[in-house]
Design a protein around this motif. Structure first.
Motif, PDB file in Angstrom:
ATOM      1  N   HIS A 362       0.812  -1.211   0.000  1.00 45.72           N
ATOM      2  CA  HIS A 362       0.000   0.000   0.000  1.00 45.72           C
ATOM      3  C   HIS A 362       0.847   1.263   0.000  1.00 45.72           C
ATOM      4  CE1 HIS A 362       0.873  -0.811   4.259  1.00 45.72           C
ATOM      5  NE2 HIS A 362       0.741   0.478   4.442  1.00 45.72           N
ATOM      6  N   LEU A 363       2.135   1.160   0.366  1.00 44.49           N
ATOM      7  CA  LEU A 363       3.000   2.332   0.268  1.00 44.49           C
ATOM      8  C   LEU A 363       3.398   2.594  -1.181  1.00 44.49           C
ATOM      9  CD1 LEU A 363       5.374   2.126   3.369  1.00 44.49           C
ATOM     10  CD2 LEU A 363       3.188   3.306   3.107  1.00 44.49           C
ATOM     11  N   ASP A 364       3.458   1.541  -1.990  1.00 50.82           N
ATOM     12  CA  ASP A 364       3.717   1.710  -3.423  1.00 50.82           C
ATOM     13  C   ASP A 364       2.470   2.193  -4.154  1.00 50.82           C
ATOM     14  OD1 ASP A 364       6.415   0.522  -3.321  1.00 50.82           O
ATOM     15  OD2 ASP A 364       5.341  -1.339  -2.885  1.00 50.82           O
ATOM     16  N   ASP A 365       1.304   1.664  -3.741  1.00 52.96           N
ATOM     17  CA  ASP A 365       0.047   1.998  -4.394  1.00 52.96           C
ATOM     18  C   ASP A 365      -1.050   2.060  -3.330  1.00 52.96           C
ATOM     19  OD1 ASP A 365      -2.256   2.250  -5.864  1.00 52.96           O
ATOM     20  OD2 ASP A 365      -2.045   0.363  -6.962  1.00 52.96           O
ATOM     21  N   PRO A 366      -1.415   3.260  -2.877  1.00 54.96           N
ATOM     22  CA  PRO A 366      -2.441   3.385  -1.826  1.00 54.96           C
ATOM     23  C   PRO A 366      -3.784   2.798  -2.220  1.00 54.96           C
ATOM     24  CG  PRO A 366      -1.240   5.450  -2.101  1.00 54.96           C
ATOM     25  CD  PRO A 366      -0.845   4.575  -3.248  1.00 54.96           C
TER      26      PRO A 366
END
Length: 498
Positions: A362-366
């Motif tokens: 989720h830090l790469d793609d929220p």
């Protein structure tokens, strides 16, 4: 924290003047803490390096360690000594002793550990089955039966008797349904271990971080590693180069970066990053009251599990074969081929382009949402574990793809690199490392100092691999679901939410 510093190190061991630990999760943070407590390391400058991780309420003063998408940061983790392997059962039993201690100075105190019991079951199947390669491996039922035998043995050693009060056999579906407290006929055979439970993972890691920081011996540095730095002529790792161009040098480098480790060190054939799905849903206070008293539930055949909820949030997980996310990288330190071993000035040969499964979080793609195939598995598991109409079909309100570092046997990898001196690996948690948090660092420290117990040294050794292209599947009997799934392929299939 349990610790033992009485035994001596290998006669040939001398602590390095500088130590760099890459990763502040279970393996890295526990190792740092263990080393600060050993007199041999009193003069060593210890640095822990980890990626930027955002902020969280439980880390108001330090929003970085561990990183926000590390597998150790979550609402809950199962704490059990229920293992088919006697060595892990014994190690987990020692860890549980520490988890059970009360008070602010205990890792499990102040509600960080809750002993609700653990119902472990499997569907009707032979103890051993043939895998896709035709090899005979332990099945979920085989794991459950061996774990039951080990659980009984440890209960007897603890003086808890043989009457089934502590470890209760559940040899039919009706007995299982009663033990779950949800009325779920979760499997065909299993048992209830009242001596197992669950921990608040994030709070436990925060407790340990505060202890490490409180020693005043460890410097924490925020940064993302680009690749390891080497002295090719000396066949030695000398530090790490960060994405911002900064170099960090150390006499010994410990890579404990969890699922990011295979992107820094070539572990093809012996460890791989796999994404595992978790689903969360909001529940009512009445449902919290009922489910909060339930034991942890797990079916080893399907791989689905449920941990008692807290704060009106229910978590369902899949301990499966996971999703791989292969990417081309040039950041991975390899061992050169014999034909090029003399070309020490050509550093690119040590970092060739290879394919490595890399975490996507989720830090790469929220906006990342788990694959529909994983959500279907969670939904099926939820309906089996909580067969209540009010809960079984309620939409998940949050999700997570949690990244394991899987090995073929489920054994950890805790060893010096056989080719590159100055490089030690502490990884391969295979989705079951967290429970060992109170004792793991001491054993890693022993391994660094050359005094690890023979049985753990053998299990955690570097494995020679003849086929680096062979897909890794953890076949210790504890996994369920479908093997060989590719994350991006499955994400493209996502339709309406379930």
């Amino acid at each position: 924290m349990a610790h033992d510093t009485s035994s001596s190190a290998s006669p040939s061991f001398t602590a390095p003047s500088t130590l760099l630990i890459i990763g502040s999760g279970v393996f890295g943070l526990s190792t740092a803490y263990a080393l600060t407590r050993r007199p041999e390391w009193q003069s060593t400058q210890i640095t822990v390096l980890d990626r930027a991780g955002g902020s969280a309420p439980s880390f108001p003063e330090n929003p970085v360690f561990p990183a926000r998408d590390a597998s150790s940061i979550d609402s809950s983790r199962i704490i059990r000594a229920d293992y088919a392997d006697p060595a892990y059962a014994a190690l987990a039993s020692a860890a549980q002793y520490a988890w059970r201690q009360p008070g602010p100075d205990s890792i499990g105190g102040e509600g960080r550990y809750t002993e609700t019991g653990f119902v472990l079951v499997a569907d009707d199947e032979p103890p051993r089955v043939r895998n896709a390669r035709g090899l005979e491996v332990k099945s979920g039922m085989g794991f459950a039966r061996d774990a039951y035998a080990n659980a009984l043995a440890h209960a007897r050693q603890a003086g808890r008797g043989d009457d089934g009060d502590w470890v209760q056999l559940l040899d039919n579906r009706a007995a299982i349904a009663k033990a779950t407290t949800t009325g779920a006929e979760l499997g065909d055979w299993g048992y209830l271990n009242r001596g197992s439970g669950w921990a608040n993972a994030e709070r436990a890691m925060a407790w340990l971080y505060e202890r490490v920081e409180g020693t005043g011996r460890v410097k924490f540095v925020r940064g993302t590693v680009d690749k390891l730095e080497i002295d090719a002529g000396q066949r030695k790792v000398v530090g790490a180069k960060l994405m911002n161009g900064q170099s960090m040098r150390a006499e010994l480098v410990v890579v404990a970066a969890g699922a990011w480790t295979p992107s820094l060190v070539d572990l093809r054939g012996q460890a791989v990053a796999t994404g595992q799905v978790l689903g969360y849903m909001d529940i009512t206070p009445e449902e919290q009251a009922r489910l909060g008293q339930a034991p942890v539930l797990m079916n080893l055949t399907s791989g689905t599990f449920l941990i008692p909820p807290s704060n009106n949030v229910l978590k369902v997980g899949l301990h499966g074969y996971g999703y791989q996310n292969p990417k081309k990288v040039t950041s991975c330190l390899t061992v050169p081929k014999p034909t090029s071993i003399s070309a020490f000035n050509d550093q690119e040969q040590f970092f060739p382009e290879i394919s490595v499964s890399q975490p996507l979080t989720h830090l790469d793609d929220p906006t990342l949402w788990m694959p529909a195939s994983g959500e279907r598995a969670l939904r099926k598991g939820l309906r089996a574990m909580v067969p209540w109409p009010s809960v079984a079909d309620r939409p998940f309100t949050a999700n997570r793809v949690c990244w394991y570092t899987d090995t073929p046997t489920g054994d950890f990898l805790v060893a010096y690199h056989p080719y590159w001196s100055g490089l030690f690996l502490a990884t391969g948690g295979s989705g079951h490392g967290f429970k060992f948090l109170p004792v793991l660092g001491e054993h890693i420290a022993d391994s660094i100092m050359g005094k690890c117990t023979p049985i753990l040294k053998d299990k955690w050794a570097w494995k020679e691999v003849t086929d680096v292209e062979r897909s890794i599947v953890t076949e210790d009997g504890s996994r369920g679901g479908q093997a060989g799934l590719i994350l991006q392929t499955e994400l493209r299939k996502n339709g309406p939410r379930i």
